[in-house]
Enzyme design. Sequence first.
Site, mmCIF file in Angstrom:
data_model
loop_
_atom_site.group_PDB
_atom_site.id
_atom_site.type_symbol
_atom_site.label_atom_id
_atom_site.label_comp_id
_atom_site.label_asym_id
_atom_site.label_seq_id
_atom_site.Cartn_x
_atom_site.Cartn_y
_atom_site.Cartn_z
ATOM 1 N N HIS A 58 8.351 9.590 -13.836
ATOM 2 C CA HIS A 58 9.450 10.207 -13.165
ATOM 3 C C HIS A 58 10.759 10.212 -14.322
ATOM 4 O O HIS A 58 11.411 11.340 -14.072
ATOM 5 C CB HIS A 58 10.230 9.239 -12.316
ATOM 6 N N ASP B 34 -1.248 8.161 -9.530
ATOM 7 C CA ASP B 34 -0.053 7.346 -9.048
ATOM 8 C C ASP B 34 0.303 8.160 -7.624
ATOM 9 O O ASP B 34 0.277 9.443 -7.340
ATOM 10 C CB ASP B 34 1.152 7.414 -9.867
ATOM 11 N N HIS C 90 3.170 8.816 -6.395
ATOM 12 C CA HIS C 90 4.147 9.649 -6.313
ATOM 13 C C HIS C 90 3.749 10.812 -7.469
ATOM 14 O O HIS C 90 3.228 10.625 -8.456
ATOM 15 C CB HIS C 90 5.632 8.831 -6.967
ATOM 16 N N ASP D 110 -0.356 2.857 -6.647
ATOM 17 C CA ASP D 110 0.203 2.477 -5.335
ATOM 18 C C ASP D 110 -0.201 3.635 -4.246
ATOM 19 O O ASP D 110 0.463 3.647 -3.022
ATOM 20 C CB ASP D 110 2.033 2.730 -5.498
HETATM 21 ZN ZN LIG Z 1 4.221 5.530 -8.057
#
Ligand SMILES: [Zn+2]
Length: 310
Positions: A126, A163, A165, A247
């Site tokens: 991120h 991931d 996200h 995740d």
């Molecule tokens: Zn994540």
Amino acid sequence: MTTLIYSHPACFEHRPGPGHPESPERLKAVLSALQTPEFAALKWQDAPLGTREQVELIHTPAYIEEVTEVAPRSGYAPLDGGDTVMSPGSWEAVMRCVGAACAGVDAVMKNKASNVFCATRPCGHHATPSRAMGFCIFNQAAIAAAYARDFYNLERVAVIDFDVHHGNGTQDAFYKQPELFYASSHQSPLYPGTGSRTETGISHNIVNVPLPPGCESALFRSRIEAAMLPAIRAFNPQLMIISAGFDAHELDPLAGLNLEDDDFRWITEELVKIADTSCKGRIVSTLEGGYSLQGLASGTAEHVRVLMNA
Ligand SMILES: [Zn+2]
């Protein structure tokens, strides 16, 4: 040659505070999973410190200055309003993450390992060139890709991110750089809100595969087979870097996908097949998220088992 694992005790010393999901316990769970007899063939090395020159391949000097100034001597200091927090050990931890990923590139490019897994934290995907976000300070996967391009003169480096996200930071860094390719599968809608199919980069070097909440194995595999794997094959990378987050596991408390351990085996096998064809199997995988300690441990074991037997 075998799989090389980079880790470092300093990665326990990034402490974002009590109750924070990105806890040192995560790394403990990963290391325990990889220190069973089954994984005895793995080769372990301490992650070296990354260099400022490496960090500057992706991040702006002003942002790097901000991180050094915010780093506290005691207690906690927030970098992005609360999600991303620094403790006294954070600077060394993130520099070990950067150093591990770049040393991983060196190891596979110089044929010292068949592939590499970086058991380091915090996560990085991120972090944009100019901003900390979502538990991430420096973006080790993006840095390693730029490092490989610049120091090994590679013309095509791919980062693949499973991931849960979207790795908005990696996408931002690569958007206008056709020699760097980024493919991500992620839950949508979910933090950070980016990663639609229409975000394609300057030359279709960005490939986003959004997945609906509740997505299970069958849908995950069919979307990856239809939309991600052909794009990676077409890009034909000379090196593959994996942003390995766990995740999307059904046990994860921060997200709502329902992947099982076997899905992490499956996607790793598919990526290994492409890497075997396109880049002599050269893979550097670096740990991103995963907040169920059990799901993180079992997902990582599936992932590294495939790398180890590749
Ligand atoms: Zn994540």
